[in-house]
Design a protein around this motif. Sequence first.
Motif, short mmCIF file in Angstrom:
data_model
loop_
_atom_site.label_atom_id
_atom_site.label_comp_id
_atom_site.label_asym_id
_atom_site.label_seq_id
_atom_site.Cartn_x
_atom_site.Cartn_y
_atom_site.Cartn_z
N SER A 135 17.47 -32.96 -2.75
CA SER A 135 17.37 -32.80 -1.99
C SER A 135 17.17 -31.88 -0.84
O SER A 135 17.60 -30.98 -1.17
CB SER A 135 17.94 -34.25 -1.00
OG SER A 135 18.39 -35.17 -1.87
N TYR A 174 24.51 -41.13 -4.65
CA TYR A 174 23.11 -42.62 -5.51
C TYR A 174 23.76 -43.54 -5.89
O TYR A 174 23.28 -44.92 -5.64
CB TYR A 174 22.32 -41.68 -6.43
CG TYR A 174 21.58 -41.00 -5.44
CD1 TYR A 174 20.32 -41.10 -4.33
CD2 TYR A 174 21.23 -39.00 -5.86
CE1 TYR A 174 19.29 -40.66 -4.07
CE2 TYR A 174 20.43 -38.48 -4.23
CZ TYR A 174 19.55 -39.34 -4.44
OH TYR A 174 18.30 -38.45 -3.58
N THR A 205 26.75 -35.74 -6.27
CA THR A 205 25.57 -35.85 -5.04
C THR A 205 25.28 -37.81 -6.03
O THR A 205 24.44 -38.30 -5.79
CB THR A 205 24.37 -34.76 -5.58
OG1 THR A 205 25.19 -34.06 -4.98
CG2 THR A 205 22.60 -35.93 -4.78
N ILE A 230 18.34 -35.23 -7.52
CA ILE A 230 19.48 -34.35 -7.09
C ILE A 230 19.03 -33.17 -5.60
O ILE A 230 20.03 -32.55 -5.10
CB ILE A 230 20.64 -33.90 -8.15
CG1 ILE A 230 20.04 -32.81 -8.67
CG2 ILE A 230 21.49 -34.82 -8.97
CD1 ILE A 230 20.86 -32.16 -9.38
N THR A 252 22.40 -25.23 -8.73
CA THR A 252 22.67 -25.75 -8.04
C THR A 252 24.81 -26.21 -8.41
O THR A 252 24.67 -26.12 -9.54
CB THR A 252 22.68 -28.35 -8.63
OG1 THR A 252 21.29 -27.88 -8.59
CG2 THR A 252 23.40 -28.38 -7.16
N GLY A 265 28.27 -40.94 0.48
CA GLY A 265 26.66 -41.83 0.93
C GLY A 265 26.84 -42.49 1.86
O GLY A 265 26.28 -43.68 2.14
N TYR A 277 20.93 -31.76 -0.97
CA TYR A 277 21.29 -31.70 -2.15
C TYR A 277 21.96 -33.65 -1.90
O TYR A 277 21.48 -34.53 -2.78
CB TYR A 277 22.46 -31.27 -2.85
CG TYR A 277 22.46 -29.94 -3.43
CD1 TYR A 277 21.42 -29.93 -4.64
CD2 TYR A 277 22.76 -28.49 -2.70
CE1 TYR A 277 21.27 -28.62 -4.60
CE2 TYR A 277 22.26 -27.55 -2.84
CZ TYR A 277 21.52 -27.82 -4.76
OH TYR A 277 21.27 -26.49 -4.69
N MET A 278 22.99 -33.88 -0.98
CA MET A 278 23.74 -35.28 -1.23
C MET A 278 22.12 -35.97 -0.33
O MET A 278 22.25 -35.84 1.03
CB MET A 278 25.31 -35.19 -0.81
CG MET A 278 25.80 -33.80 -1.35
SD MET A 278 27.57 -33.86 -0.94
CE MET A 278 28.42 -32.96 -1.40
#
Lengths: 669, 80
Positions: free
Chosen positions: A614, A186, A182, A612, A174, B22, A582-583
């Motif tokens: 995804s 979260y 990321t 992280i 990564t 996000g 990732y995000m």
Amino acid sequence: MIVSVRTPPTALPPPPCRGWTGLANRGGWLPTDDGGSASLLNGDAGQRGAGDKRSGKNGFVKNHCLFQQPHKYRRPREKVRPPGPGPPHGSVFRVPGAYCCRRNMTESSSSKLLNGDAGQRGAGDKRSGKNGFVKNHCLFQQPHKYRRPREKNHNVVRNPGLYNKPFVESFEETPLLVAVLTYMGYGILTVFGYLRDFMRHWNIENCNVARERDEQKDFVPLYQDFENFYTRNLYMRIRDNWNRPVCSVPGAKMDLLEQISYDYNWTFQNTGKIVRDVINMGSYNYLGFAQNKGRCADAAIQVTEKYGVGVGSTRCEMGNLDIHEEMEQLVARFLGVESAMAFGMGFATNSMNIPALTGKGCLILSDELNHASLVLGARLSGSTIRVFKHNNMVSLEKLLRDAIVHGQPRTHRPWKKILIVVEGIYSMEGSIVRLPEVIALKKRYKAYLYLDEAHSIGALGPHGGGVVDYFGLDPKDVDIMMGTFTKSFGAAGGYIGGKKELIEYLRCHSHSALYATSMPPPVAQQIITSMTTIMGEDGTTLGADRLKQLSENTTYFRRKLREMGFIIYGNDDSPVVPMMLYMPAKIGAFGREMLKRNIGTVVVGFPATPIIESRARFCVSAAHTRETLDTALEAIGEVGDLLQLKYSRYRPALPPALGWMSEESHLQD
Amino acid sequence: MAFKTVTDYVAWLYYQYLLVTGIYVLEPWEKSIFNSILISVVAMAVYTSYVFVPTHVRLALQFFAGVFGGQNESAMTLMS
């Protein structure tokens, strides 16, 4: 005094000839005649000291590892290439960035190595001390002690001699910035999750999730409140990407019900419209047998007319039809095992049969990424479970050795049995199990092997025989062959194959054999028809064509994605293609943007993957034509630009063909 | 990515901002909370730097002038 010289981290050179044990039998306790080769083939540890390894006075050689340990220290991102006598039987080249390794092996030497797993280990210039022991007893060498934390160690080349074909895997690390962003994403979502939970708790907003009524407040809570934090506050926001009703055969293309949500995904309403011809990149329909017409469907209809759909009893009572017996014999023939039995549900095949095989006092060694059904089965069995790193043979060997040396905790009695549980293709990583190495370890340490071929059966190997077929191994080396009919065969249920005694035993002891209703006849017929098609017993080449189409599609799809600059995980031959997102926001955005472009994909987030990592997971199918794949790839490229998903720092990737050429030139040098 | 207009480009940048932070998945009112917090924090940082940085810079310059600077005028008079 013990003179032990650490071996240089070489790949194991193949024995020059059968009777080669006698060459350097300095330990004094090895069979020196050529007849020793016969016992060598059994992989006995006693014949270890061959090659120029010198054992000491007492005849023991210290390094017992089948797989040797590479350097203790290496530079962080350096790839490992086996030094020493590599080229003729095993060579490695680098695909820039993705730590790839290629293993190449001539058939002849590989077959020798495969048989004499431990016995022929002792080649090379290992020297033991005066007492004849060589210190390192491991079958597989341990990798470097030092490595960067995020680096995955799947790709270290070990024992290339065991493979009869290149084994190319890549798990690009990564990028640091992406990882930081990321975690930040979260973090922000978690803060807002707490805010929403706070508002729900004080009734500022309406709570849509299950919770206790006011009258029940003093009882022990039935619905664990905080446990569902992730579901409530992250999954719910992007739930429209999953659980979407499909209203046609989920083949290469499918129709979807159009849904709309007015309350941010808590409830959905149907608009009454249907989204037609969505390209299906998510079903496990590897060979394209999910069809409502064609030979399989016709045969299933005929059988339905003869037997009906339900059976209404278990196999041991009134539910054992002739079609079931026929199917089990066919499955055994397909797998190349003595006997097989089928179950109505794939998940239950794992979770109910492992408890029948192991119990208290047994040890289960399980891969860390094993499927939930295997984990559940292992837990239900009451055995001790130890987890080894994903596809990491060094980790597995260490656990095996520890288990044998120390035995059970406290009492130190030996374990009753040791069961290694692995999967053929890991559905989230797209990696293929290092089966030749697992089998070598299993033989050396006398453990049992449980192989779950849920994704690999039908999808891998020149004859569709799964991972055993792919590596050209003997199915009899795997003690318990498990798989499902759900994926490649377009049916339902699971099977277990193995020795006749094993199957007889399971018929009497497995819960899913005793208590589960037997498989519906049309499903059994679907399995029979699709399996005979794959085997070519129907007199056509349809099955072979599908297998060829699948492998071509897989290679093409993976290559194109890599060329576009996406980070793709897994083995080059695996039809499961995970693409890193990732995000957290990109999980939702990717699914929605793809559906806008009429392509249905599966996106996967936290509980199924590390937090992280995804990803979107594509499953390539033989039903996809080149045009379909091109359409999908074009859309993926477009969305990749829009969402900035092309994380890979190694563009353009080296196409496999080029890689082979570079390897050839390396050999010539 | 090729953009036809500047507006397109700005929209795309905002979309990237939504994705990376996000807040793409949040409801509009949550987005506005996040944005207003972020904007106020940035505004305060800019404002404070506008108010205090020149003073700090001047003081720092004076300090370093004192450390590394040559002799002062009184020293010069003494010499002459």
